[in-house]
Write a protein that holds these residues in place. Structure first.
Motif, short mmCIF file in Angstrom:
data_model
loop_
_atom_site.label_atom_id
_atom_site.label_comp_id
_atom_site.label_asym_id
_atom_site.label_seq_id
_atom_site.Cartn_x
_atom_site.Cartn_y
_atom_site.Cartn_z
N GLY A 8 -23.03 -21.15 -61.74
CA GLY A 8 -21.73 -21.46 -61.15
C GLY A 8 -21.70 -21.38 -59.64
O GLY A 8 -20.64 -21.50 -59.04
N PRO A 10 -21.99 -22.54 -55.80
CA PRO A 10 -21.84 -23.82 -55.14
C PRO A 10 -23.20 -24.47 -54.93
O PRO A 10 -24.20 -23.78 -54.66
N ASP A 99 -19.89 -32.44 -55.44
CA ASP A 99 -20.12 -31.50 -56.53
C ASP A 99 -18.85 -30.70 -56.80
O ASP A 99 -18.33 -30.04 -55.90
N ARG A 101 -18.37 -27.94 -58.13
CA ARG A 101 -18.52 -26.50 -57.85
C ARG A 101 -18.22 -26.20 -56.39
O ARG A 101 -17.61 -25.18 -56.07
N ASN A 102 -18.66 -27.09 -55.49
CA ASN A 102 -18.38 -26.90 -54.07
C ASN A 102 -16.90 -27.04 -53.77
O ASN A 102 -16.32 -26.26 -53.00
N GLN A 104 -14.40 -26.59 -55.81
CA GLN A 104 -13.69 -25.44 -56.36
C GLN A 104 -13.89 -24.20 -55.50
O GLN A 104 -12.94 -23.45 -55.24
#
Length: 271
Positions: A8, A10, A99, A101-102, A104
């Motif tokens: 999880g 980034p 992405d 994840r970045n 978020q």
């Protein structure tokens, strides 16, 4: 630097990156927010053209300029409400990419206060503030409500906790919006003309809350037409026109001795 072994994490994390341009930040100062060569287009229209800007931790940067100059687009790109087309944006060591994840990771650390409040009209003030901490941060209902009440006291409207936004004045709604951003304990708050939708008598109550945040060390980028706030609170003022940063300086420089003709012409119209 990417840590692929951390679930999880980034996808692109930049550690220890120091902004090199001493004209924007002091030498050796790590930027909390950094934009390098940022371009944003809407079809054939270039809203942001080769934007370079760095913001230090606990710095207050006020962005001003005429309508259509790219001010709001600039801060909307920082938390990915708009996707930039070229260049780099790094927030607290995380580069903003496609992405999820970045995106978020950056949004978890970046609060946003809008011109039109954007509160959920069917929820109470308390529920508006506690929703994201419960869903995103995983706080219990009791902990989230305790945090929310402290924040409502901080913005001086604890008695409004059980009302719905439609029962509040514009100034009160904007203070709820600020409390909602603070509930996520962000490292940065972006303000997009937070007083422009308010009646004149309500503007000061919102500016007072923002001034308190600045005094307490919150990193802030503020798009505003409130020149008194810029003069009093800003560490630096950024003037934009035609999608470009025209001039950057301290309030003293900006309001007493601006060097660029476009800056001088703008200030002559509004001061």
């Amino acid at each position: 630097m990417t840590n692929e072994n951390e679930p999880g994490a980034p996808a692109d994390t930049v550690t220890g990156e120091v902004f090199a341009d001493a004209t924007q930040l002091g030498r050796g100062v790590e930027a909390m927010i950094e934009l390098q060569g940022v371009v944003k287009r809407f079809g054939d229209f270039t809203a942001l053209n080769d934007i370079d800007l760095a913001v230090a931790p606990q710095e207050v940067v006020v962005v001003i300029g005429p309508s259509g100059s790219g001010k709001s687009t600039l801060i909307r790109c920082i938390n990915r409400l708009e996707a930039h087309d070229e260049g780099r944006i790094v927030v607290d060591g995380v580069e903003l990419t496609d992405d999820p994840r970045n995106i978020q990771a950056i949004r978890k650390e970046t609060g946003m206060v809008f011109q039109q409040f954007n509160l959920y009209p069917h929820l109470t003030v308390l529920d508006n503030i506690t929703l994201s901490p419960r869903l995103v941060r995983g706080l219990s209902k009791a902990d989230a409500e305790a945090r929310a009440m402290k924040l409502l006291e901080r913005v001086q409207i604890p008695e409004q906790a059980n009302k719905r936004p439609g029962q509040l004045s514009g100034g009160q709604q904007q203070r709820v919006a600020i409390a909602r951003s603070l509930a996520m304990e962000p490292k940065v708050i972006l303000f997009d003309e937070p007083t422009s939708a308010l009646d004149p008598e309500m503007i000061n109550e919102v500016l007072e809350v923002m001034t308190d945040l600045a005094t307490e060390g919150m990193t802030m980028i503020v798009v505003t037409h409130e020149m008194g706030f810029a003069r009093q609170v800003a560490d630096r003022v950024v003037f934009m026109a035609d999608g470009e940063i025209v001039e950057v300086g301290t309030p003293e420089h900006f309001f007493t001795n601006p060097t660029e003709p476009r800056t001088q012409a703008f200030l002559s119209q509004i001061l």
